[in-house]
Design an enzyme around this catalytic site. Structure first.
Site, PDB file in Angstrom:
ATOM      1  N   CYS A  87      -5.218  -5.274  -3.077  1.00  0.00           N
ATOM      2  CA  CYS A  87      -3.944  -4.566  -3.191  1.00  0.00           C
ATOM      3  C   CYS A  87      -4.022  -3.178  -2.524  1.00  0.00           C
ATOM      4  O   CYS A  87      -4.132  -3.107  -1.302  1.00  0.00           O
ATOM      5  CB  CYS A  87      -3.531  -4.514  -4.654  1.00  0.00           C
ATOM      6  SG  CYS A  87      -1.764  -4.331  -4.854  1.00  0.00           S
ATOM      7  N   HIS A 107      -4.294  -9.067  -7.583  1.00  0.00           N
ATOM      8  CA  HIS A 107      -5.344  -8.472  -8.419  1.00  0.00           C
ATOM      9  C   HIS A 107      -6.206  -9.545  -9.075  1.00  0.00           C
ATOM     10  O   HIS A 107      -5.987  -9.873 -10.255  1.00  0.00           O
ATOM     11  CB  HIS A 107      -4.702  -7.638  -9.540  1.00  0.00           C
ATOM     12  CG  HIS A 107      -4.134  -6.349  -9.070  1.00  0.00           C
ATOM     13  ND1 HIS A 107      -4.848  -5.172  -9.048  1.00  0.00           N
ATOM     14  CD2 HIS A 107      -2.905  -6.056  -8.602  1.00  0.00           C
ATOM     15  CE1 HIS A 107      -4.091  -4.203  -8.595  1.00  0.00           C
ATOM     16  NE2 HIS A 107      -2.901  -4.709  -8.311  1.00  0.00           N
ATOM     17  N   GLU A 121      -9.055  -9.331 -10.254  1.00  0.00           N
ATOM     18  CA  GLU A 121      -9.870  -8.763 -11.348  1.00  0.00           C
ATOM     19  C   GLU A 121      -9.098  -8.679 -12.669  1.00  0.00           C
ATOM     20  O   GLU A 121      -9.688  -8.445 -13.709  1.00  0.00           O
ATOM     21  CB  GLU A 121     -10.395  -7.372 -10.938  1.00  0.00           C
ATOM     22  CG  GLU A 121      -9.383  -6.228 -10.993  1.00  0.00           C
ATOM     23  CD  GLU A 121      -8.334  -6.250  -9.887  1.00  0.00           C
ATOM     24  OE1 GLU A 121      -8.357  -7.178  -9.044  1.00  0.00           O
ATOM     25  OE2 GLU A 121      -7.471  -5.349  -9.858  1.00  0.00           O
TER      26      GLU A 121
HETATM   27  N1  GLN Z   1       1.941  -0.204  -4.029  1.00  0.00           N
HETATM   28  C1  GLN Z   1       0.591   0.305  -4.123  1.00  0.00           C
HETATM   29  C2  GLN Z   1       0.220   1.128  -2.888  1.00  0.00           C
HETATM   30  O1  GLN Z   1       0.943   1.187  -1.963  1.00  0.00           O
HETATM   31  C3  GLN Z   1      -0.398  -0.813  -4.287  1.00  0.00           C
HETATM   32  C4  GLN Z   1      -0.181  -1.489  -5.616  1.00  0.00           C
HETATM   33  C5  GLN Z   1      -1.404  -2.039  -6.246  1.00  0.00           C
HETATM   34  O2  GLN Z   1      -2.559  -1.761  -5.860  1.00  0.00           O
HETATM   35  N2  GLN Z   1      -1.179  -2.803  -7.286  1.00  0.00           N
HETATM   36  O3  GLN Z   1      -0.826   1.705  -2.874  1.00  0.00           O
END
Ligand code: GLN
Length: 204
Positions: free
Chosen positions: A79, A170, A172
């Protein structure tokens, strides 16, 4: 035992550390440049990429992280971590580490659906993986050496490019450790590193 670091500045750090330990490897929180020493691989967690970037700069970690990438050791961004690894972030003229040959767009599943779960079919993982997406990015384009591992609703959500693994979701935050195991399997066996380079020998 494999030693795997988790960048421990912000975000889902503890969950990654637990998943690494559940897979039988040593989990090492990384906050300072010296923590990168003697790691076999590194995970950049999810969280908020702009906040994490500020902390990376604050702790003097940008150059050490880029040096770590140059060693060829596996790195996994989940992410926000994927955003940190990407060579291009859509709408921004500066990448963060800029080491993984993908372009990513942030918050790309729409503000109406900040978070959702979806069963994914992932190349290299047997059976569906129930994935949690939270204000997730997606991969808009990949370089030639990048292998797309998963597409969800027409959007690339997981890819591998040489030593780099990245996903939009995610892994994890679930009790399913198959993706962490997949990442750990990217670490070369110590015995392979000690063997003479076969490609050199085959040319003789
Ligand atoms: N929207 C977040 C970003 O731009 C990422 C979201 C996340 O890691 N769950 O950093």
């Amino acid at each position: 035992m494999k030693r795997v670091g988790v960048l421990a500045l912000q975000g889902a750090v503890r969950e990654h550390l637990q998943s690494i330990a559940a897979c039988g490897a040593e989990a090492v929180p990384v906050k300072w440049p010296k923590d990168l020493e003697r790691l076999d691989a590194l995970i950049l967690p999810g969280g908020e990429s702009t906040a994490m970037r500020r902390l990376i700069d604050h702790y003097g970690l940008m150059d050490p992280l880029r040096e770590f990438a140059k060693t060829g050791k596996p790195m996994f961004g989940t992410c926000a971590g994927l955003i940190l690894l990407a060579k291009t972030v859509v709408g921004s003229n500066e990448a963060h580490l800029g080491v993984m040959d993908v372009a990513v767009e942030r918050n790309s599943f729409g503000r109406q659906v900040d978070s959702f779960e979806a069963p994914l079919e992932i190349k290299g993982i047997d059976g569906a993986f129930e994935a949690i997406f939270i204000r997730a990015p997606h991969i808009v384009s990949v370089g030639l050496s990048t292998e797309v591992l998963c597409v969800h609703n027409g959007k690339i959500v997981m890819a591998k490019s040489g030593q780099f693994l990245g996903c939009s979701f995610h892994p994890e935050l679930t009790e399913d450790h198959r993706i962490t195991e997949y990442f750990l399997s990217m670490i070369p066996h110590k015995s392979d590193l000690l063997l003479p380079n076969r490609s050199i020998y085959s040319k003789v």
